[in-house]
Design a protein around this motif. Sequence first.
Motif, short mmCIF file in Angstrom:
data_model
loop_
_atom_site.label_atom_id
_atom_site.label_comp_id
_atom_site.label_asym_id
_atom_site.label_seq_id
_atom_site.Cartn_x
_atom_site.Cartn_y
_atom_site.Cartn_z
N PRO A 296 -6.70 15.12 0.17
CA PRO A 296 -7.38 14.26 1.16
C PRO A 296 -6.48 13.82 2.31
CG PRO A 296 -7.82 13.54 -1.08
CD PRO A 296 -6.74 14.56 -1.17
N VAL A 297 -7.11 13.35 3.38
CA VAL A 297 -6.41 12.87 4.57
C VAL A 297 -6.67 11.37 4.69
CG1 VAL A 297 -6.26 13.06 7.10
CG2 VAL A 297 -6.72 15.09 5.70
N MET A 298 -5.63 10.61 5.06
CA MET A 298 -5.76 9.15 5.18
C MET A 298 -5.19 8.63 6.49
SD MET A 298 -4.74 8.44 1.30
CE MET A 298 -3.73 9.88 1.42
N SER A 299 -5.67 7.47 6.89
CA SER A 299 -5.18 6.80 8.09
C SER A 299 -3.82 6.17 7.81
CB SER A 299 -6.15 5.69 8.50
OG SER A 299 -6.14 4.66 7.52
N THR A 300 -3.10 5.83 8.89
CA THR A 300 -1.87 5.05 8.76
C THR A 300 -2.28 3.63 8.35
OG1 THR A 300 -0.79 6.37 10.44
CG2 THR A 300 0.17 4.22 9.99
N GLY A 301 -1.51 3.03 7.48
CA GLY A 301 -1.87 1.73 6.91
C GLY A 301 -1.59 0.55 7.83
N VAL A 302 -2.21 -0.57 7.45
CA VAL A 302 -2.03 -1.84 8.15
C VAL A 302 -1.70 -2.90 7.11
CG1 VAL A 302 -3.21 -3.60 9.53
CG2 VAL A 302 -3.70 -1.18 9.91
N SER B 49 12.46 1.79 0.85
CA SER B 49 12.87 3.05 1.48
C SER B 49 11.65 3.70 2.15
CB SER B 49 13.43 4.00 0.42
OG SER B 49 13.56 5.31 0.96
N PRO B 50 11.83 4.26 3.34
CA PRO B 50 10.70 4.91 4.00
C PRO B 50 10.24 6.20 3.30
CG PRO B 50 12.69 5.14 5.33
CD PRO B 50 13.01 4.23 4.19
N THR B 51 11.01 6.69 2.34
CA THR B 51 10.62 7.91 1.62
C THR B 51 9.89 7.60 0.31
OG1 THR B 51 12.77 8.03 0.51
CG2 THR B 51 12.54 9.22 2.61
N VAL B 52 9.39 6.39 0.15
CA VAL B 52 8.70 6.01 -1.08
C VAL B 52 7.51 6.94 -1.34
CG1 VAL B 52 7.23 4.28 0.04
CG2 VAL B 52 7.78 4.06 -2.39
N ASP B 53 7.35 7.35 -2.60
CA ASP B 53 6.20 8.15 -3.01
C ASP B 53 5.95 7.94 -4.50
OD1 ASP B 53 7.95 9.85 -4.44
OD2 ASP B 53 8.04 11.31 -2.83
N LEU B 54 5.03 8.68 -5.08
CA LEU B 54 4.68 8.49 -6.49
C LEU B 54 5.84 8.79 -7.44
CD1 LEU B 54 1.08 9.99 -6.43
CD2 LEU B 54 1.67 7.61 -6.95
N THR C 225 12.45 -9.37 3.85
CA THR C 225 12.83 -7.99 3.50
C THR C 225 11.83 -7.01 4.12
OG1 THR C 225 13.78 -8.74 1.41
CG2 THR C 225 13.25 -6.39 1.57
N GLN C 226 12.34 -5.89 4.65
CA GLN C 226 11.46 -4.86 5.20
C GLN C 226 10.97 -3.98 4.06
OE1 GLN C 226 13.18 -2.18 8.13
NE2 GLN C 226 11.15 -1.70 8.94
N TYR C 227 9.65 -3.79 3.98
CA TYR C 227 9.01 -2.92 2.99
C TYR C 227 8.28 -1.79 3.70
CZ TYR C 227 9.97 -6.16 -0.79
OH TYR C 227 10.59 -6.94 -1.73
N TYR C 228 8.28 -0.63 3.06
CA TYR C 228 7.56 0.55 3.54
C TYR C 228 6.44 0.84 2.55
CZ TYR C 228 11.73 1.09 6.37
OH TYR C 228 12.77 0.87 7.24
N PHE C 229 5.31 1.31 3.06
CA PHE C 229 4.21 1.64 2.15
C PHE C 229 3.44 2.85 2.66
CE2 PHE C 229 2.27 -1.16 5.23
CZ PHE C 229 0.97 -0.69 5.39
N TYR D 82 -0.34 11.86 1.12
CA TYR D 82 0.05 10.51 1.52
C TYR D 82 -0.35 10.25 2.96
CZ TYR D 82 3.02 10.77 -2.61
OH TYR D 82 3.48 10.90 -3.88
N SER D 83 -0.56 8.99 3.27
CA SER D 83 -0.71 8.59 4.66
C SER D 83 0.68 8.59 5.30
CB SER D 83 -1.32 7.19 4.74
OG SER D 83 -0.41 6.22 4.21
N THR D 84 0.71 8.43 6.61
CA THR D 84 1.97 8.23 7.30
C THR D 84 2.56 6.90 6.82
OG1 THR D 84 1.10 9.41 9.20
CG2 THR D 84 3.02 8.00 9.59
N VAL D 85 3.87 6.84 6.70
CA VAL D 85 4.51 5.61 6.23
C VAL D 85 4.31 4.49 7.26
CG1 VAL D 85 6.80 6.15 7.20
CG2 VAL D 85 6.62 4.67 5.18
N ALA D 86 4.08 3.30 6.77
CA ALA D 86 3.98 2.10 7.61
C ALA D 86 4.92 1.05 7.01
CB ALA D 86 2.55 1.59 7.65
#
Length: 186
Positions: free
Chosen positions: A69-75, A108-113, A145-149, A161-165
């Motif tokens: 699937p395709v997803m939007s960038t998060g908010v 980390s901006p490379t966070v994934d499952l 703290t800066q978090y990426y999701f 995955y969506s684009t990292v935000a």
Amino acid sequence: ATDKNNLSILKADGISELGAKTSPGQFVSEMTNLTPNTLYYVTGYVTSNGSTAYHPNSLAFKTLEGKAPVMSTGVATGITHNAANISNVITDFIGTKVLEHGHVWGTSPTVDLTNCGNNKTAKGAVEESDDYPFSSTVQGLVANTQYYFKAYATNEFGSSYSTVADFTTAPAPAPVIAIQSVDIEE
């Protein structure tokens, strides 16, 4: 079969037995659980009185490449010193049911499952539809703290995955100090 030279009952990847047929005509067989992006060959056969005859011509076809699937960038909204609400939208189901979806987050901006540890929400299956918005409340975050999701969605072809935000948690609130007055007697 995936090999044109192995079109026999003994060498086939799958067999569809449709039962007895007493008159000439067409027959239709549904093939399931095929591998995406794979070339297959199929032919008809008839068994009668212990002998099997195969149609002299085989049909070749290639299954479509599977996509996730395709997803939007998060908010991120409602950000405090230890929590935030993160939202995304599944914008294209690619014609299949989503088996699981949710969010992953970390520093980390490379966070994934594979590397998020317990920083994951699992929201379950979703039937194909138009845009499908979803959100997760994440708690237990560290102040300032800066978090990426990223949002993730998994279908029969894999996870995407969506684009990292990102967002930064608020500073910790100032501690409240209570002063008690004490009478001093001389």
